[in-house]
Design a protein around this motif. Structure first.
Motif, short mmCIF file in Angstrom:
data_model
loop_
_atom_site.label_atom_id
_atom_site.label_comp_id
_atom_site.label_asym_id
_atom_site.label_seq_id
_atom_site.Cartn_x
_atom_site.Cartn_y
_atom_site.Cartn_z
N UNK A 1 11.31 6.11 17.48
CA UNK A 1 11.46 6.84 16.22
C UNK A 1 10.89 6.03 15.06
N UNK A 2 10.18 6.70 14.16
CA UNK A 2 9.71 6.00 12.95
C UNK A 2 10.86 5.82 11.95
N UNK B 1 10.43 -4.53 5.67
CA UNK B 1 9.92 -3.82 6.85
C UNK B 1 8.50 -4.31 7.14
N UNK B 2 8.21 -4.65 8.42
CA UNK B 2 6.84 -5.06 8.76
C UNK B 2 5.83 -3.96 8.40
N UNK B 3 4.67 -4.37 7.92
CA UNK B 3 3.64 -3.44 7.41
C UNK B 3 3.08 -2.51 8.49
N UNK B 4 3.23 -2.87 9.77
CA UNK B 4 2.70 -2.02 10.83
C UNK B 4 3.75 -1.02 11.35
N UNK C 1 6.51 13.22 -4.16
CA UNK C 1 5.69 12.67 -3.08
C UNK C 1 4.58 11.74 -3.55
N UNK C 2 3.96 12.04 -4.66
CA UNK C 2 2.84 11.20 -5.11
C UNK C 2 3.28 9.78 -5.47
N UNK C 3 4.34 9.60 -6.28
CA UNK C 3 4.75 8.23 -6.60
C UNK C 3 5.18 7.45 -5.35
N UNK C 4 5.89 8.10 -4.44
CA UNK C 4 6.39 7.42 -3.24
C UNK C 4 5.24 7.09 -2.29
N UNK C 5 4.37 8.05 -2.06
CA UNK C 5 3.26 7.84 -1.13
C UNK C 5 2.32 6.75 -1.66
N UNK C 6 2.02 6.82 -2.94
CA UNK C 6 1.15 5.83 -3.58
C UNK C 6 1.73 4.43 -3.46
N UNK C 7 3.02 4.29 -3.74
CA UNK C 7 3.67 2.99 -3.66
C UNK C 7 3.65 2.45 -2.23
N UNK C 8 3.93 3.32 -1.26
CA UNK C 8 3.94 2.91 0.15
C UNK C 8 2.56 2.40 0.56
N UNK C 9 1.53 3.09 0.15
CA UNK C 9 0.16 2.67 0.50
C UNK C 9 -0.21 1.37 -0.22
N UNK C 10 0.19 1.23 -1.48
CA UNK C 10 -0.09 0.00 -2.23
C UNK C 10 0.59 -1.20 -1.60
N UNK C 11 1.73 -0.96 -0.96
CA UNK C 11 2.45 -2.04 -0.28
C UNK C 11 1.79 -2.42 1.04
N UNK D 1 1.31 -0.28 3.92
CA UNK D 1 1.78 0.39 5.13
C UNK D 1 0.68 1.28 5.69
N UNK D 2 0.03 0.78 6.74
CA UNK D 2 -1.11 1.49 7.34
C UNK D 2 -0.65 2.60 8.28
N UNK D 3 0.59 2.52 8.77
CA UNK D 3 1.14 3.56 9.63
C UNK D 3 2.07 4.48 8.85
N UNK D 4 1.95 4.47 7.55
CA UNK D 4 2.77 5.34 6.71
C UNK D 4 2.24 6.76 6.74
#
Length: 164
Positions: free
Chosen positions: A67-68, A104-107, A125-135, A137-140
């Protein structure tokens, strides 16, 4: 005399056209400045950044170890296994999400979702998704809920968090 009145009408029409354009641009600017997310901006994600509801529901039926990490970044009901972060349109909830992801590990496979409304109107969704990508998280992934959680998840009988 007739030519003069035609010129006056053309001149007046141009003034009305320019005023209409100016008012329209001012209104657009006020809407963009007043909202947390400019809805005129293109999506920050591509189709490969999305996970379909059926795919996530299928994963949730499998081994728990596969599970993710599922994070609810809205104010809707929780999908089975999701942690509620609160509406990501509020800075304190984006900070909470960032703190959650910091250790949380980036992978790690991470799925975020809101489901309060269609993607193009969602303030979360935009603020959360943007922040996750900036951190980094390639599997986000962003759960593809184009209408809302009720229609795209609950109505299909996909697993929800039990309130028992």
């Amino acid at each position: 005399m007739k030519n003069k009145s035609i010129s006056v009408i053309k001149y007046f029409s141009l003034i009305v056209l320019f005023c209409t354009m100016a008012v329209s641009n001012i209104a657009k600017a006020q809407i963009s400045q007043g909202s947390a997310v400019s809805l005129d901006k293109p999506n920050l994600w591509t189709s490969k950044d999305l996970i379909e509801p059926a795919e996530l529901a299928s994963i949730l039926k499998g081994k728990k170890s596969s599970h993710p990490l599922i994070l609810n970044i809205g104010v809707v009901e929780n999908i089975q296994g999701a942690k509620s972060m609160g509406a990501a349109s509020k800075k304190e909830n984006v900070d909470k999400l960032q703190a959650q992801l910091k250790s949380v590990p980036k992978n790690t496979k991470v799925v975020i979702y809101c489901g309060c409304c269609p993607f193009d109107k969602c303030p979360n969704i935009r603020p959360a998704f943007s922040m996750m990508k900036q951190m980094g998280f390639h599997n986000g992934k962003l759960l593809n809920i184009p209408v809302n959680i009720k229609q795209n998840w609950i109505a299909k009988g996909y697993p929800m968090l039990s309130n028992n």
